[in-house]
Design an enzyme around this catalytic site. Structure first.
Site, PDB file in Angstrom:
ATOM      1  CB  SER A 182      -0.950   0.024   1.202  1.00  0.00           C
ATOM      2  OG  SER A 182      -0.233   0.166   2.412  1.00  0.00           O
ATOM      3  CE  LYS A 210      -2.748   2.145   4.837  1.00  0.00           C
ATOM      4  NZ  LYS A 210      -2.699   1.298   3.627  1.00  0.00           N
TER       5      LYS A 210
END
Length: 259
Positions: free
Chosen positions: A40, A100
């Site tokens: 990701s 993230k």
């Protein structure tokens, strides 16, 4: 068992006990190890990257301790994270640690339009940086197969994705990948509540992040107390399923600074 053997056994037990205590204190207060399990955050972080999370960066909450056991209310000894930081945090509902990029601060208005991020009405400009190339093979312990813009690609072939350099308001620049037009490439306006943050993955079409609520399988807004620390540097990287597969080590990523 002789007295000498008993004494030796007791010394070993004490050594192991204190080693665990010291390791626990180090992990709680300073640096927590973290393996990258998914793609990701490509190409900033690759599957198999190993890093230490700087837990001093944002202070401490109850989630700073193993099993969320710190007797802390809220967050103490903390400083505010900055837009563009790569952050490890606890998922608000699943209890899993995620990594993230922080794009939205409290009070910000966030929207994605045609794959472009907008923050408080200002476009996070993207400049084409060519293609990101990787080999289409199973990656990491989950044996993830990368998605390719140049499909169909056979196993062992060159897998490509479009790469851009994105610049956030404030001047932080980093690379992002784009694969296709998906629902998360066009969103409503999100207003980040006080005491919360908004996160996105750099691999924009392959990231479970704040663009989707936890009830719909995403992350949503992340409360400040769930932040575990900042990812500053990759210490080690291995492309294979196991660490000891030395032929899969990525020597060019050892001690690489995270941007």
């Amino acid at each position: 068992m002789t007295e000498k053997q008993k004494d030796g056994l007791w010394e070993n037990v004490k050594t192991i006990f204190w080693a665990l205590i010291i390791a626990g204190i180090f992990r709680t207060l300073f640096f927590q190890p973290f393996w990258i399990p998914t793609g990701s955050m490509k190409d900033t972080l690759l599957i198999g990257d190993f890093l230490f999370v700087n837990k001093m960066a944002y202070g401490y909450s109850k989630y700073s301790c193993p099993f969320s056991s710190c007797p802390i209310s809220g967050r103490i000894l903390g400083s505010e994270p900055e837009r563009g930081d790569v952050v490890v945090f606890r998922h608000p509902t699943l209890g899993t640690d995620y990594v993230k990029r922080l794009v939205g601060l409290p009070g910000d208005k966030i929207q994605v339009k045609s794959s472009v991020l907008w923050i408080n009405g200002e476009e996070a400009k993207q400049v084409s940086a060519g293609m990101f190339s990787e080999t289409k093979l199973p990656q990491g312990r989950f044996r993830t197969i990368p998605q390719c813009i140049n499909r169909p690609v056979g196993e062992g072939g060159e897998c490509l994705k479009e790469k851009f350099v994105e610049t956030l308001p404030g001047g932080v620049s980093h690379s992002i990948l784009n694969f296709a037009n998906r629902s998360v490439d066009n969103t409503n306006v999100f207003t980040v509540p006080e005491g919360h943050y908004f996160f996105m993955g750099d691999n924009r079409d392959n990231s479970i992040d704040s663009r989707v609520s936890p009830n719909a399988g995403g992350v949503g807004f992340v409360p400040a107390e769930y932040l575990l620390g900042r990812a500053d540097r990759i210490m080690f990287s291995a492309a294979g399923k196991r660490l000891f597969y030395f032929w899969t080590w990525r020597s060019d990523r050892f001690f690489k600074e995270i941007e």
